[in-house]
Design an enzyme around this catalytic site. Structure first.
Site, PDB file in Angstrom:
ATOM      1  N   ASN A 137      -3.295   6.517  -1.152  1.00 42.46           N
ATOM      2  CA  ASN A 137      -2.745   6.632   0.201  1.00 42.46           C
ATOM      3  C   ASN A 137      -1.888   7.884   0.371  1.00 42.46           C
ATOM      4  O   ASN A 137      -1.750   8.390   1.487  1.00 42.46           O
ATOM      5  CB  ASN A 137      -1.946   5.380   0.553  1.00 42.46           C
ATOM      6  CG  ASN A 137      -2.853   4.207   0.881  1.00 42.46           C
ATOM      7  OD1 ASN A 137      -4.012   4.386   1.210  1.00 42.46           O
ATOM      8  ND2 ASN A 137      -2.329   3.003   0.777  1.00 42.46           N
TER       9      ASN A 137
ATOM     10  N   GLU B 212      -5.192   0.171  -8.267  1.00 39.36           N
ATOM     11  CA  GLU B 212      -4.066   0.969  -8.734  1.00 39.36           C
ATOM     12  C   GLU B 212      -3.020   0.018  -9.319  1.00 39.36           C
ATOM     13  O   GLU B 212      -2.564  -0.897  -8.632  1.00 39.36           O
ATOM     14  CB  GLU B 212      -3.423   1.752  -7.583  1.00 39.36           C
ATOM     15  CG  GLU B 212      -4.242   2.915  -7.063  1.00 39.36           C
ATOM     16  CD  GLU B 212      -3.536   3.662  -5.939  1.00 39.36           C
ATOM     17  OE1 GLU B 212      -3.598   4.900  -5.922  1.00 39.36           O
ATOM     18  OE2 GLU B 212      -2.935   2.993  -5.061  1.00 39.36           O
TER      19      GLU B 212
ATOM     20  N   HIS C 204      -2.363  -2.613  -6.470  1.00 43.72           N
ATOM     21  CA  HIS C 204      -2.832  -2.240  -5.135  1.00 43.72           C
ATOM     22  C   HIS C 204      -4.354  -2.295  -5.082  1.00 43.72           C
ATOM     23  O   HIS C 204      -5.049  -1.437  -5.627  1.00 43.72           O
ATOM     24  CB  HIS C 204      -2.332  -0.836  -4.775  1.00 43.72           C
ATOM     25  CG  HIS C 204      -2.744  -0.388  -3.411  1.00 43.72           C
ATOM     26  ND1 HIS C 204      -3.026   0.926  -3.108  1.00 43.72           N
ATOM     27  CD2 HIS C 204      -2.952  -1.088  -2.257  1.00 43.72           C
ATOM     28  CE1 HIS C 204      -3.362   1.014  -1.852  1.00 43.72           C
ATOM     29  NE2 HIS C 204      -3.341  -0.190  -1.312  1.00 43.72           N
TER      30      HIS C 204
ATOM     31  N   SER D 287       0.807  -1.221   0.000  1.00 42.75           N
ATOM     32  CA  SER D 287       0.000   0.000   0.000  1.00 42.75           C
ATOM     33  C   SER D 287       0.840   1.270   0.000  1.00 42.75           C
ATOM     34  O   SER D 287       0.338   2.337  -0.350  1.00 42.75           O
ATOM     35  CB  SER D 287      -0.938   0.007   1.214  1.00 42.75           C
ATOM     36  OG  SER D 287      -0.200  -0.135   2.416  1.00 42.75           O
TER      37      SER D 287
END
Length: 342
Positions: free
Chosen positions: A134, A96, A84, A63
């Site tokens: 993130n 992602e 991801h 992540s």
């Protein structure tokens, strides 16, 4: 209750498990989701490359760890990239795909195609710490920690954001993600970006008290049979603060939302995503940025760069350098430029 029992049995019959790499010799694509530790991930990559055929693709579900760091010692770096997924994977629509500078174009195309066959909405993201989702979420969650440490009641923080349009507030989101996962991610981001993304110490205190969130039934909120029931008042004692419900929520909203908007502008300027459209889709499908606001970059366009810079400068004066406006936003305020064009 989303599929029939027969369909469940049919799909379950396609799965098998084991404790070694037997069977990997037939794999075209391997996705790892082991513990968020660089050394462990490199070892899994090495073991997988040794067990898979020459054309196999290795995808990591990290992540925050840069993919290039995981692939640094890879035998076949052209076939390594990030995929991801977001938790819970069966419900969250975003994927992602993160190539490194050494990832082959056909590897990227295969990962995107596979993600779409799974029914995911796929965006290709540059290999920067935190990637896109993130990266922009980190200052938002950090700021929620600072607010709570200052004595703002957790339900007031969450309520301000659900009124803004998020499906859940940031404190609830931390419980859902898992405080141990959040702590590891925040350390990676702090190391990559310095004091601007320095996390609030409250998450570490929660972990020291064995509070991991929903996963172990002990977090910021109380849980009964896996369902959230209400704030855990003992958290305030743990943090040494007396909770207060503020009369207005404008400052709370600004501190949380504008920290996210500012980071989105920085990441966009660094080329983390290929287009503003991808960035907005990623934020909406990745963590529930209010769809009616169009995503963070569309929202920035609607607010106007000059207005956002003005609010950020006020927040910087009141709360510190972490609110310093992104250079890209300052330039856009001067030129009238927009992320989505005219």
């Amino acid at each position: 209750r989303r599929i029939t029992r027969f369909e469940f049995q049919r799909l379950a019959a396609l799965l098998s498990g084991g404790t070694d790499y037997a069977g990997f010799g037939r794999a075209d694509l391997v996705i790892e989701a082991v513990f968020e530790d660089l050394k462990v991930k490199r070892q899994v990559l090495a073991d997988t490359e040794a067990a898979t055929p020459a054309g196999a693709i290795f995808a990591t579900n990290t992540s925050t760890i840069p993919i290039r760091d995981i692939a640094a010692e890879a035998r076949r770096p052209g076939q390594v990239l990030g995929m991801h997924f977001f938790s819970p994977v069966d419900r969250m629509p975003l994927l992602e795909v993160i190539p490194t500078e050494r990832t082959a174009p056909e590897t990227i195309a295969t990962a995107v195609h596979f993600g779409r066959k799974m029914g995911k909405t796929v965006i290709v993201v540059r290999d920067h710490p935190g990637f896109w989702v993130n990266r922009i979420l980190t200052p938002y969650l950090n700021e929620a920690g600072y607010l709570l440490s200052e004595g703002v009641a957790m339900e007031a923080i969450d309520r301000a954001m659900t009124r803004f349009g998020f499906p859940v507030g940031p404190i609830t989101l931390l419980d859902e993600v898992g405080l141990d996962v959040a702590a590891k991610a925040s350390k990676v981001m702090h190391a990559a970006f310095g004091e601007r993304l320095k996390p609030s110490p409250l998450v570490e205190r929660m972990i020291e008290d064995q509070r991991l969130g929903r996963k172990n039934g002990r977090g910021f909120y109380l849980y009964h049979k896996g369902q959230k029931t209400g704030p855990d008042e003992q958290v305030y004692d743990l943090l040494g603060v007396r909770p207060e419900v503020p009369r207005g929520t404008t400052t709370i909203e600004q501190r949380l939302v504008y920290s996210l908007l500012n980071e989105a502008a920085m990441a966009m300027a660094e080329g983390v995503i290929r287009s503003a459209r991808d960035g907005d889709i990623g934020a909406i499908f990745g963590f529930g940025y209010p769809p009616f606001r169009g995503g963070p970059l569309r929202h920035l366009d609607d607010l106007g760069a000059a207005s956002v810079v003005g609010v950020l400068r006020d927040l910087e004066q009141r709360f510190g350098a972490r609110f310093k406006p992104a250079d890209a936003l300052v330039r856009m305020a001067e030129t009238g430029e927009r992320f989505h064009g005219a």
